[in-house]
Design a protein around this motif. Structure first.
Motif, short mmCIF file in Angstrom:
data_model
loop_
_atom_site.label_atom_id
_atom_site.label_comp_id
_atom_site.label_asym_id
_atom_site.label_seq_id
_atom_site.Cartn_x
_atom_site.Cartn_y
_atom_site.Cartn_z
N VAL A 23 37.12 39.00 24.92
CA VAL A 23 38.22 39.49 24.11
C VAL A 23 37.69 40.67 23.31
N MET A 24 38.35 41.82 23.47
CA MET A 24 37.93 43.04 22.77
C MET A 24 39.04 43.43 21.80
N ILE A 25 38.67 43.68 20.54
CA ILE A 25 39.65 43.93 19.49
C ILE A 25 39.36 45.27 18.83
N LYS A 26 40.42 46.04 18.65
CA LYS A 26 40.33 47.29 17.88
C LYS A 26 41.65 47.44 17.12
N GLY A 27 41.59 47.24 15.81
CA GLY A 27 42.81 47.31 15.00
C GLY A 27 43.78 46.23 15.45
N ASP A 28 45.01 46.64 15.82
CA ASP A 28 46.00 45.66 16.27
C ASP A 28 46.12 45.63 17.80
N ARG A 29 45.09 46.14 18.47
CA ARG A 29 45.06 46.15 19.94
C ARG A 29 44.01 45.15 20.44
N VAL A 30 44.39 44.37 21.45
CA VAL A 30 43.48 43.39 22.04
C VAL A 30 43.52 43.52 23.56
N ILE A 31 42.36 43.49 24.16
CA ILE A 31 42.25 43.42 25.62
C ILE A 31 41.49 42.14 25.95
N VAL A 32 42.10 41.33 26.82
CA VAL A 32 41.51 40.07 27.25
C VAL A 32 41.10 40.24 28.72
N VAL A 33 39.87 39.85 29.05
CA VAL A 33 39.38 39.96 30.43
C VAL A 33 38.84 38.61 30.86
N ASP A 34 39.23 38.20 32.06
CA ASP A 34 38.67 36.99 32.66
C ASP A 34 38.00 37.39 33.97
N TYR A 35 36.74 37.01 34.13
CA TYR A 35 35.98 37.36 35.32
C TYR A 35 36.14 36.29 36.39
N LYS A 36 36.32 36.71 37.62
CA LYS A 36 36.36 35.79 38.76
C LYS A 36 35.35 36.30 39.79
N PHE A 37 34.47 35.43 40.24
CA PHE A 37 33.36 35.86 41.10
C PHE A 37 33.53 35.47 42.56
N GLY A 38 34.60 34.77 42.89
CA GLY A 38 34.82 34.37 44.28
C GLY A 38 35.34 35.51 45.13
N GLU A 39 35.55 35.21 46.39
CA GLU A 39 36.00 36.20 47.36
C GLU A 39 37.51 36.15 47.58
N LYS A 40 38.25 35.42 46.70
CA LYS A 40 39.69 35.34 46.91
C LYS A 40 40.45 35.60 45.61
N THR A 43 46.93 33.17 42.50
CA THR A 43 48.00 33.37 41.51
C THR A 43 47.75 32.55 40.25
N LEU A 44 46.96 31.50 40.36
CA LEU A 44 46.65 30.70 39.17
C LEU A 44 45.87 31.50 38.14
N TYR A 45 45.08 32.46 38.58
CA TYR A 45 44.32 33.29 37.65
C TYR A 45 45.26 34.12 36.77
N GLY A 46 46.31 34.66 37.37
CA GLY A 46 47.29 35.42 36.61
C GLY A 46 48.03 34.53 35.62
N LYS A 47 48.34 33.31 36.04
CA LYS A 47 49.00 32.35 35.15
C LYS A 47 48.10 32.02 33.97
N GLN A 48 46.82 31.83 34.24
CA GLN A 48 45.85 31.53 33.19
C GLN A 48 45.80 32.69 32.19
N MET A 49 45.76 33.93 32.69
CA MET A 49 45.72 35.09 31.81
C MET A 49 47.00 35.18 31.00
N SER A 50 48.14 34.88 31.61
CA SER A 50 49.42 34.89 30.89
C SER A 50 49.40 33.91 29.72
N GLU A 51 48.74 32.77 29.91
CA GLU A 51 48.60 31.80 28.81
C GLU A 51 47.77 32.37 27.67
N GLU A 66 46.74 43.34 26.04
CA GLU A 66 46.62 43.57 27.48
C GLU A 66 45.71 42.51 28.07
N GLY A 67 46.02 42.09 29.29
CA GLY A 67 45.20 41.10 29.97
C GLY A 67 44.82 41.57 31.36
N TYR A 68 43.59 41.30 31.74
CA TYR A 68 43.08 41.71 33.05
C TYR A 68 42.28 40.59 33.68
#
Length: 81
Positions: A23-40, A43-51, A66-68
């Protein structure tokens, strides 16, 4: 350039706890990143990020969230709305 960078920090809101990879924060802006290391992509990853994003929105501390999902092995970064 970020004010705060948190690795594997808990997001706690309304009794729910989630732990994104970064989670990266600057003022009122936040970017959340989740790393996935598999080869596939899954859609569950997107759902997890949405949460993560929904929990941060519930906190009402940040106006721009923002979420990635970063598929490291595939070399892809996907933005989640």
């Amino acid at each position: 350039e970020w004010d705060d960078v948190k690795c594997e920090a808990n997001i706690i809101s309304q009794g729910q706890v989630r732990r994104p990879d970064r989670v990266m924060i600057k003022g009122d802006r936040v970017i959340v990143v989740d790393y996935k290391f598999g080869e596939k992509r899954d859609t569950l990853y997107g759902k997890q990020m949405s949460e993560y994003i929904a929990l941060l929105c519930d906190m009402r501390c940040y106006n721009h969230i923002e979420g990635y999902v970063w598929y490291v092995a595939l070399g892809e970064l996907k933005r989640v709305e």
